[in-house]
Enzyme design. Structure first.
Site, PDB file in Angstrom:
ATOM      1  N   ARG A  65       0.819  -1.220   0.000  1.00  0.00           N
ATOM      2  CA  ARG A  65       0.000   0.000   0.000  1.00  0.00           C
ATOM      3  C   ARG A  65       0.856   1.275   0.000  1.00  0.00           C
ATOM      4  O   ARG A  65       0.384   2.338  -0.348  1.00  0.00           O
ATOM      5  CB  ARG A  65      -0.962  -0.018   1.177  1.00  0.00           C
ATOM      6  CG  ARG A  65      -2.320   0.573   0.840  1.00  0.00           C
ATOM      7  CD  ARG A  65      -3.363   0.339   1.908  1.00  0.00           C
ATOM      8  NE  ARG A  65      -2.798   0.414   3.223  1.00  0.00           N
ATOM      9  CZ  ARG A  65      -2.978  -0.513   4.175  1.00  0.00           C
ATOM     10  NH1 ARG A  65      -3.721  -1.576   3.937  1.00  0.00           N
ATOM     11  NH2 ARG A  65      -2.419  -0.378   5.358  1.00  0.00           N
ATOM     12  N   LYS A 216      -4.890  12.947 -17.888  1.00  0.00           N
ATOM     13  CA  LYS A 216      -4.861  13.829 -19.063  1.00  0.00           C
ATOM     14  C   LYS A 216      -3.468  13.810 -19.706  1.00  0.00           C
ATOM     15  O   LYS A 216      -3.118  12.845 -20.342  1.00  0.00           O
ATOM     16  CB  LYS A 216      -5.260  15.263 -18.686  1.00  0.00           C
ATOM     17  CG  LYS A 216      -6.447  15.405 -17.728  1.00  0.00           C
ATOM     18  CD  LYS A 216      -7.673  14.705 -18.174  1.00  0.00           C
ATOM     19  CE  LYS A 216      -8.884  15.086 -17.344  1.00  0.00           C
ATOM     20  NZ  LYS A 216      -9.715  13.974 -16.932  1.00  0.00           N
TER      21      LYS A 216
HETATM   22  C1  LIG Z   1      -9.640  20.260 -14.516  1.00  0.00           C
HETATM   23  C2  LIG Z   1      -9.817  18.822 -14.114  1.00  0.00           C
HETATM   24  N1  LIG Z   1      -9.381  18.436 -12.903  1.00  0.00           N
HETATM   25  C3  LIG Z   1      -9.535  17.180 -12.483  1.00  0.00           C
HETATM   26  C4  LIG Z   1     -10.159  16.221 -13.270  1.00  0.00           C
HETATM   27  C5  LIG Z   1     -10.391  14.856 -12.711  1.00  0.00           C
HETATM   28  O1  LIG Z   1      -9.497  13.930 -13.162  1.00  0.00           O
HETATM   29  P1  LIG Z   1      -9.842  12.382 -13.260  1.00  0.00           P
HETATM   30  O2  LIG Z   1     -10.745  12.222 -14.425  1.00  0.00           O
HETATM   31  O3  LIG Z   1      -8.496  11.762 -13.419  1.00  0.00           O
HETATM   32  O4  LIG Z   1     -10.498  11.986 -11.972  1.00  0.00           O
HETATM   33  C6  LIG Z   1     -10.605  16.564 -14.545  1.00  0.00           C
HETATM   34  C7  LIG Z   1     -11.231  15.558 -15.407  1.00  0.00           C
HETATM   35  O5  LIG Z   1     -11.797  15.854 -16.433  1.00  0.00           O
HETATM   36  C8  LIG Z   1     -10.452  17.912 -14.969  1.00  0.00           C
HETATM   37  O6  LIG Z   1     -10.919  18.327 -16.165  1.00  0.00           O
END
Ligand SMILES: Cc1ncc(COP(=O)(O)O)c(C=O)c1O
Length: 397
Positions: A65, A216
């Site tokens: 973990r 992303k």
């Molecule tokens: C600006 C932003 N922050 C955080 C996230 C969340 O990320 P995750 O999809 O990895 O949970 C997103 C997802 O679209 C986002 O656009």
């Protein structure tokens, strides 16, 4: 040649992207840290086990973990990209990283100020989970500094920023808002997914904790869910504690995939930023387009701030159609051949998404004025092909 563990802060970001976390003791003779699949870590003696349990230091074998070299290498690479960071905690998604950051700072009775253009699930976390835990959230317009200052004076434990903001990409003067927060004893947290540390050095600009969805740009190939939170010494310790208390862990296979994506993030972001600007500038000239929301554009209200504080961008922006037909954005999305329709962004392939940003605002006016709108994530295709595809699709407006 050896890999890049330890202190390589003097190197340029592009070099750190390549070398970060590749400690020889983690990689062995191969280039990338191997996938260490482990729940149990074995000890030579029970005395060694007991010493490891009490130690709980970074990079120490203990139990699955707490990760193993694959996860440690990714976390270290991200730390090396974030000036001012003492460490990085990995989470199974960007949203989990946001939750971890909030829970590291906030406790019942605290007040949080949140930018009104925060990512929708971040808003929902504040109005849902945090409300249930006894934390009160007030949304604010990040461009209205007087009101923000008054809210800080009334008392706040923390401020949540996101720059540029979700869906319509208004820029924020992060150094100013973070400095004001600090003056009032408040902690500044920022979602820096749009720019990544290559485009905006959040801690160096006054923030205390920076989160990023690695799903992303870091993953970069639309096949991974992960998040991170980085901070200086004080808040890194709190982040690490809360992630251990919550049992947050990422798999070594996913960590290896994220690390692999990270190595090319710089060149992808540069190409996507260039292409996004080209597409956005072309959209500005179209009669079917009412407005383009993209801080890369010299015409954008946030461009001067972006130029002042940021060293890069990405392929994500949005635009409103010159139409009052709510179905027009779906018609455009359906007519696109080279853009997939789907959530997330930052992958190598382009995406289009009809959006209704007005439904996620409490205090800021929505710049679409209720017109149908789309968000584009520009990938690595030739922008001339993307523009031709958009030209065909805009005939549907
Ligand atoms: C600006 C932003 N922050 C955080 C996230 C969340 O990320 P995750 O999809 O990895 O949970 C997103 C997802 O679209 C986002 O656009």
């Amino acid at each position: 040649m050896s890999g890049g563990g330890g202190d390589e802060k003097h190197l340029k970001p592009a070099t750190r992207v390549v070398r970060g976390g590749r400690r020889p003791e983690w990689t062995g003779p191969v280039v990338n840290p191997p996938v260490w699949r482990a729940s149990t870590h074995l000890y030579q003696t029970d005395a060694e086990r007991q010493a490891a349990g009490g130690n709980n230091a970074d990079g120490q074998f203990f139990y699955g973990r707490r990760g193993a070299p694959t996860q440690w290498a990714l976390a270290e690479a991200l730390t090396q990209l974030e000036p001012g960071a003492a460490g990085t905690v990995l989470f199974p998604s960007g949203v989990a990283a946001i939750a971890g950051a909030m829970l590291a700072v906030l406790k019942p009775g605290d007040r949080l100020l949140m930018t009104d253009n925060a990512y929708d699930p971040t808003r929902s976390m504040a109005t849902g989970l945090l409300t249930r835990l006894g934390v009160e959230t007030t949304f604010f317009d990040p461009r209205d500094v007087d009101t923000y200052r008054a809210l800080l004076s009334a008392g706040a434990k923390a401020v949540w920023l996101e720059a540029p903001g979700s869906l319509t990409f208004e820029m924020t003067d992060v150094p100013l808002l973070a400095a004001l927060a600090r003056e009032h004893g408040a902690v500044t947290l920022v979602d820096n997914t749009w720019a990544s540390p290559l485009g905006f050095a959040a801690l160096e600009h006054g923030c205390d904790i920076v989160t990023m969805s690695l799903s992303k740009h870091v993953g970069g190939h639309s096949d991974l869910m992960m998040g991170s939170a980085s901070a200086g010494k004080r808040w890194y310790a709190a982040l690490r504690r809360v992630s251990q208390e919550l049992g947050q862990v990422v798999s070594p296979d996913d960590a290896a995939l994220a690390a692999r994506g990270l190595r090319t993030m710089g060149v992808r972001l540069e190409a996507q930023t260039r292409a996004a600007l080209q597409v956005a500038q072309w959209l500005e000239t179209r009669p079917q387009v009412a407005a383009v929301f993209c801080p890369l554009l010299p015409s954008d209200a946030g461009h001067a701030l972006w130029q002042r504080d940021f060293t890069g961008g990405c392929g994500l922006f949005s635009f409103a159609l010159a139409s009052d037909d709510p179905a027009a954005s779906a018609r455009v999305a359906d007519a696109l051949a080279l853009f997939g329709i789907g959530y997330s962004w930052g992958g190598y392939e382009s995406l289009a998404l009809p959006i209704s940003p007005g439904s996620y605002r409490s205090v800021m006016p929505c710049p679409t004025g209720g017109a149908p709108a789309l968000r584009l994530s520009i990938g690595l295709e030739d922008p001339a092909d993307l523009i031709a595809d958009l030209a065909r699709a805009l005939e549907q407006v």
